[in-house]
Design a protein around this motif. Structure first.
Motif, short mmCIF file in Angstrom:
data_model
loop_
_atom_site.label_atom_id
_atom_site.label_comp_id
_atom_site.label_asym_id
_atom_site.label_seq_id
_atom_site.Cartn_x
_atom_site.Cartn_y
_atom_site.Cartn_z
N HIS A 47 0.83 -1.20 0.00
CA HIS A 47 0.00 0.00 0.00
C HIS A 47 0.87 1.25 0.00
N THR A 48 0.40 2.25 -0.73
CA THR A 48 1.09 3.55 -0.72
C THR A 48 0.23 4.53 0.06
N LYS A 69 -1.22 7.16 -0.83
CA LYS A 69 -2.44 7.64 -1.50
C LYS A 69 -3.64 6.74 -1.21
N ASP A 70 -3.38 5.51 -0.74
CA ASP A 70 -4.47 4.60 -0.39
C ASP A 70 -5.16 4.99 0.91
N GLU A 107 2.86 10.93 -2.97
CA GLU A 107 1.68 10.08 -2.89
C GLU A 107 1.95 8.61 -3.19
N ASP A 108 3.05 8.32 -3.89
CA ASP A 108 3.33 6.93 -4.23
C ASP A 108 4.34 6.27 -3.27
N GLU A 109 4.65 6.95 -2.17
CA GLU A 109 5.58 6.36 -1.20
C GLU A 109 4.87 5.34 -0.33
N PRO A 110 5.60 4.32 0.11
CA PRO A 110 5.01 3.32 1.00
C PRO A 110 4.58 3.94 2.32
N ARG A 155 7.23 4.40 5.02
CA ARG A 155 8.16 5.53 4.80
C ARG A 155 7.54 6.83 5.32
#
Length: 139
Positions: free
Chosen positions: A2-3, A5-6, A81-84, A87
Protein backbone atom coordinates in the motif's frame (compact mmCIF):
# COMPACT_ATOMS: atom_id res chain seq x y z
CA UNK A 1 2.17 -2.92 -1.02
CA UNK A 2 0.00 0.00 0.00
CA UNK A 3 1.09 3.55 -0.72
CA UNK A 4 0.09 6.63 1.18
CA UNK A 5 -2.44 7.64 -1.50
CA UNK A 6 -4.47 4.60 -0.39
CA UNK A 7 -5.09 6.14 3.04
CA UNK A 8 -4.69 9.92 2.61
CA UNK A 9 -7.55 12.38 2.50
CA UNK A 10 -7.89 14.27 -0.76
CA UNK A 11 -9.95 16.92 1.02
CA UNK A 12 -7.13 19.29 1.93
CA UNK A 13 -7.57 23.01 2.46
CA UNK A 14 -4.77 25.50 2.00
CA UNK A 15 -4.77 28.91 3.64
CA UNK A 16 -3.09 32.12 2.52
CA UNK A 17 -0.34 33.60 4.69
CA UNK A 18 -2.31 36.87 4.59
CA UNK A 19 -5.44 35.29 6.09
CA UNK A 20 -6.08 35.93 9.77
CA UNK A 21 -5.59 33.35 12.48
CA UNK A 22 -9.31 33.70 13.25
CA UNK A 23 -10.05 32.50 9.70
CA UNK A 24 -7.58 29.64 10.10
CA UNK A 25 -9.16 28.64 13.42
CA UNK A 26 -12.65 28.64 11.87
CA UNK A 27 -11.48 26.42 8.99
CA UNK A 28 -9.88 24.02 11.47
CA UNK A 29 -12.99 23.95 13.64
CA UNK A 30 -15.38 23.47 10.72
CA UNK A 31 -13.20 20.82 9.10
CA UNK A 32 -12.30 19.13 12.39
CA UNK A 33 -8.56 19.18 11.80
CA UNK A 34 -5.62 20.76 13.59
CA UNK A 35 -3.24 21.80 10.81
CA UNK A 36 -3.42 23.53 7.44
CA UNK A 37 -0.75 23.99 4.79
CA UNK A 38 -0.02 27.64 4.03
CA UNK A 39 0.18 28.39 0.33
CA UNK A 40 1.39 31.38 -1.64
CA UNK A 41 1.90 31.66 -5.41
CA UNK A 42 0.97 27.99 -5.89
CA UNK A 43 3.63 26.82 -3.39
CA UNK A 44 3.43 25.49 0.13
CA UNK A 45 5.49 27.87 2.26
CA UNK A 46 4.64 26.57 5.70
CA UNK A 47 1.88 25.26 7.89
CA UNK A 48 -0.28 26.55 10.69
CA UNK A 49 -1.58 24.37 13.49
CA UNK A 50 -4.01 24.89 16.30
CA UNK A 51 -0.96 24.76 18.55
CA UNK A 52 0.74 27.57 16.58
CA UNK A 53 -2.36 29.71 17.12
CA UNK A 54 -2.51 28.92 20.84
CA UNK A 55 1.21 29.17 21.65
CA UNK A 56 2.45 31.80 19.22
CA UNK A 57 -0.58 34.06 19.16
CA UNK A 58 -3.05 33.68 22.01
CA UNK A 59 -0.40 33.06 24.69
CA UNK A 60 1.38 36.23 23.55
CA UNK A 61 -1.81 38.30 23.66
CA UNK A 62 -2.24 38.63 19.90
CA UNK A 63 -5.72 39.06 18.47
CA UNK A 64 -7.67 37.11 15.89
CA UNK A 65 -6.66 39.65 13.23
CA UNK A 66 -3.03 38.44 13.43
CA UNK A 67 -1.84 37.22 10.03
CA UNK A 68 -1.17 33.54 9.51
CA UNK A 69 2.36 34.38 8.29
CA UNK A 70 3.18 35.86 11.72
CA UNK A 71 2.61 32.61 13.62
CA UNK A 72 2.96 29.82 11.04
CA UNK A 73 5.72 27.25 11.06
CA UNK A 74 8.01 27.79 8.10
CA UNK A 75 9.30 24.96 6.00
CA UNK A 76 7.04 22.08 5.15
CA UNK A 77 7.64 18.38 5.54
CA UNK A 78 5.76 16.35 2.94
CA UNK A 79 5.76 12.99 1.20
CA UNK A 80 5.03 11.77 -2.31
CA UNK A 81 1.68 10.08 -2.89
CA UNK A 82 3.33 6.93 -4.23
CA UNK A 83 5.58 6.36 -1.20
CA UNK A 84 5.01 3.32 1.00
CA UNK A 85 3.01 3.91 4.16
CA UNK A 86 5.91 2.86 6.39
CA UNK A 87 8.16 5.53 4.80
CA UNK A 88 5.56 8.21 5.51
CA UNK A 89 5.15 6.96 9.08
CA UNK A 90 8.91 7.22 9.51
CA UNK A 91 8.86 10.86 8.35
CA UNK A 92 6.02 11.64 10.78
CA UNK A 93 7.89 9.97 13.64
CA UNK A 94 11.24 11.57 12.85
CA UNK A 95 9.84 15.09 12.73
CA UNK A 96 7.18 14.53 15.43
CA UNK A 97 4.23 15.56 13.27
CA UNK A 98 0.71 14.17 13.23
CA UNK A 99 -0.47 15.53 9.85
CA UNK A 100 1.59 15.48 6.67
CA UNK A 101 0.84 17.09 3.28
CA UNK A 102 1.04 14.67 0.35
CA UNK A 103 2.24 15.77 -3.10
CA UNK A 104 2.34 14.30 -6.58
CA UNK A 105 5.69 13.70 -8.28
CA UNK A 106 5.38 17.15 -9.89
CA UNK A 107 5.05 18.55 -6.34
CA UNK A 108 1.38 19.50 -6.54
CA UNK A 109 -0.53 19.16 -3.28
CA UNK A 110 -2.91 16.23 -3.68
CA UNK A 111 -3.88 15.35 -0.13
CA UNK A 112 -3.03 15.18 3.52
CA UNK A 113 -2.58 12.25 5.86
CA UNK A 114 -3.13 12.18 9.58
CA UNK A 115 -1.64 9.60 11.88
CA UNK A 116 -5.21 8.53 12.68
CA UNK A 117 -5.87 7.82 8.98
CA UNK A 118 -3.04 5.31 8.99
CA UNK A 119 -4.08 3.74 12.30
CA UNK A 120 -7.71 3.32 11.22
CA UNK A 121 -7.13 2.00 7.72
CA UNK A 122 -4.18 -0.28 8.25
CA UNK A 123 -5.02 -3.84 9.21
CA UNK A 124 -1.80 -3.97 11.22
CA UNK A 125 -1.67 -0.95 13.58
CA UNK A 126 2.03 -1.33 14.45
CA UNK A 127 3.38 1.39 12.09
CA UNK A 128 1.00 4.03 13.45
CA UNK A 129 1.65 2.97 17.04
CA UNK A 130 5.39 3.18 16.46
CA UNK A 131 5.08 6.67 14.97
CA UNK A 132 2.86 7.84 17.83
CA UNK A 133 5.51 6.70 20.31
CA UNK A 134 8.15 8.72 18.44
CA UNK A 135 5.87 11.76 18.06
CA UNK A 136 4.96 11.70 21.73
CA UNK A 137 8.57 11.57 22.98
CA UNK A 138 9.94 14.88 24.26
CA UNK A 139 12.07 16.56 21.60
Amino acid sequence: MHTIKDVMSRDVQVISPDATIAEAARHMRDGDFGMMPVGENDRMIGSISDRDIAVRAVAEGRGGDTKVRDVMSEGVRWAYEDEPIDRVVAIMGEYQIRRLPIVSRDKRLVGIVALGDIAIRESEPAPAAEALCEISEPA
